[in-house]
Structure formats: structure tokens, C-alpha cells
Design a protein around this motif. Structure first.
Motif, PDB file in Angstrom:
ATOM      1  N   LYS A 166      15.685 -11.002 -12.521  1.00  0.00           N
ATOM      2  CA  LYS A 166      15.988 -10.066 -13.145  1.00  0.00           C
ATOM      3  C   LYS A 166      16.462  -9.512 -14.717  1.00  0.00           C
ATOM      4  O   LYS A 166      16.626  -9.345 -15.176  1.00  0.00           O
ATOM      5  CB  LYS A 166      18.047  -9.525 -12.633  1.00  0.00           C
ATOM      6  N   GLU A 167      16.396 -11.114 -15.194  1.00  0.00           N
ATOM      7  CA  GLU A 167      17.065 -11.447 -16.720  1.00  0.00           C
ATOM      8  C   GLU A 167      15.633 -11.739 -17.041  1.00  0.00           C
ATOM      9  O   GLU A 167      15.763 -11.843 -18.769  1.00  0.00           O
ATOM     10  CB  GLU A 167      18.187 -12.860 -16.018  1.00  0.00           C
ATOM     11  N   ILE A 168      14.407 -11.771 -17.067  1.00  0.00           N
ATOM     12  CA  ILE A 168      13.019 -11.922 -17.986  1.00  0.00           C
ATOM     13  C   ILE A 168      12.629 -10.696 -17.852  1.00  0.00           C
ATOM     14  O   ILE A 168      13.353  -9.999 -17.080  1.00  0.00           O
ATOM     15  CB  ILE A 168      12.431 -12.797 -16.463  1.00  0.00           C
ATOM     16  N   ALA A 169      12.543 -10.894 -19.245  1.00  0.00           N
ATOM     17  CA  ALA A 169      11.808  -9.440 -19.900  1.00  0.00           C
ATOM     18  C   ALA A 169      10.908 -10.505 -20.288  1.00  0.00           C
ATOM     19  O   ALA A 169       9.958 -10.568 -20.894  1.00  0.00           O
ATOM     20  CB  ALA A 169      12.904  -9.291 -21.348  1.00  0.00           C
ATOM     21  N   PHE A 170      10.193  -8.601 -19.443  1.00  0.00           N
ATOM     22  CA  PHE A 170       8.860  -8.340 -19.744  1.00  0.00           C
ATOM     23  C   PHE A 170       8.114  -7.775 -21.148  1.00  0.00           C
ATOM     24  O   PHE A 170       8.842  -6.300 -20.404  1.00  0.00           O
ATOM     25  CB  PHE A 170       7.525  -8.111 -18.955  1.00  0.00           C
ATOM     26  N   THR A 171       7.423  -7.816 -21.771  1.00  0.00           N
ATOM     27  CA  THR A 171       7.339  -7.510 -23.178  1.00  0.00           C
ATOM     28  C   THR A 171       5.791  -7.400 -23.218  1.00  0.00           C
ATOM     29  O   THR A 171       5.295  -8.490 -23.249  1.00  0.00           O
ATOM     30  CB  THR A 171       8.385  -7.558 -24.151  1.00  0.00           C
ATOM     31  N   SER A 172       5.009  -6.477 -23.932  1.00  0.00           N
ATOM     32  CA  SER A 172       3.839  -6.521 -23.970  1.00  0.00           C
ATOM     33  C   SER A 172       3.947  -7.535 -25.365  1.00  0.00           C
ATOM     34  O   SER A 172       4.580  -6.945 -26.338  1.00  0.00           O
ATOM     35  CB  SER A 172       3.266  -4.846 -24.084  1.00  0.00           C
ATOM     36  N   PRO A 173       2.732  -7.820 -25.603  1.00  0.00           N
ATOM     37  CA  PRO A 173       2.448  -9.158 -26.416  1.00  0.00           C
ATOM     38  C   PRO A 173       1.553  -7.996 -27.666  1.00  0.00           C
ATOM     39  O   PRO A 173       2.072  -7.230 -27.752  1.00  0.00           O
ATOM     40  CB  PRO A 173       1.020 -10.037 -26.161  1.00  0.00           C
ATOM     41  N   ALA A 174       2.607  -8.201 -28.727  1.00  0.00           N
ATOM     42  CA  ALA A 174       2.244  -7.312 -30.420  1.00  0.00           C
ATOM     43  C   ALA A 174      -0.078  -7.842 -30.044  1.00  0.00           C
ATOM     44  O   ALA A 174      -0.300  -8.982 -29.698  1.00  0.00           O
ATOM     45  CB  ALA A 174       1.938  -8.187 -31.351  1.00  0.00           C
ATOM     46  N   PRO A 175      -0.264  -6.548 -30.543  1.00  0.00           N
ATOM     47  CA  PRO A 175      -1.585  -6.451 -30.659  1.00  0.00           C
ATOM     48  C   PRO A 175      -1.588  -7.422 -31.467  1.00  0.00           C
ATOM     49  O   PRO A 175      -1.490  -7.923 -33.018  1.00  0.00           O
ATOM     50  CB  PRO A 175      -2.008  -5.660 -31.501  1.00  0.00           C
ATOM     51  N   ARG A 176      -3.038  -7.960 -31.771  1.00  0.00           N
ATOM     52  CA  ARG A 176      -4.171  -9.098 -32.485  1.00  0.00           C
ATOM     53  C   ARG A 176      -4.445  -8.719 -33.087  1.00  0.00           C
ATOM     54  O   ARG A 176      -4.392  -7.414 -33.620  1.00  0.00           O
ATOM     55  CB  ARG A 176      -5.112  -9.322 -31.742  1.00  0.00           C
TER      56      ARG A 176
END
Length: 68
Positions: free
Chosen positions: A5-15
Motif C-alpha cells: 500500500k506504500e508503493i506509489a505507482f506513477t506514470s513515467p515522464a514522456p520520453r
């Protein structure tokens, strides 16, 4: 042990890419929501000596291919 629950899933920044035809810098989102997926202009990729193209060059190349 890591609490999931502590792991944050974020989208990677665009290349950040550079158009191999004109040198324009543009972003590419690897999530599948990239602007090029929305384009009706499609080309077989990669073409020898070319990688990704910016929106304008992709449209120009598709128009040239359609005329040929």
C-alpha cells in the motif's frame, strides 16, 4: 517487508525525442497514449535512417507515400 500500500505507482515522464527529419523535439508517452496512436497517418516503421517523426513530418511522409 515492503507494504504494497506504500508503493506509489506513477506514470513515467514522456520520453523526449528528436524528429529524425526536421530535428523538432517532441514527447513520446510509452503508456500507449502517445499522440501518434491518435494519428490517421500510418507508416511502416522504422524506415532505414529514421526513427520517430514529429506530427508534421509524419503527416508529410504519409501524404508522400500515398502519392507514390
Amino acid at each position: 517487508m515492503t507494504n504494497p500500500k506504500e508503493i506509489a505507482f506513477t506514470s513515467p515522464a514522456p520520453r523526449r525525442l528528436v524528429c529524425s527529419r526536421c530535428g523538432t523535439e517532441f514527447g513520446c508517452d510509452l503508456s500507449g497514449n502517445c499522440w501518434c496512436a491518435e494519428e490517421s497517418a500510418k507508416l511502416p516503421m522504422p524506415v532505414k535512417g529514421e526513427d520517430c517523426l514529429c506530427r508534421e513530418c509524419l503527416r508529410k511522409a504519409a501524404a508522400e507515400a500515398a502519392q507514390a
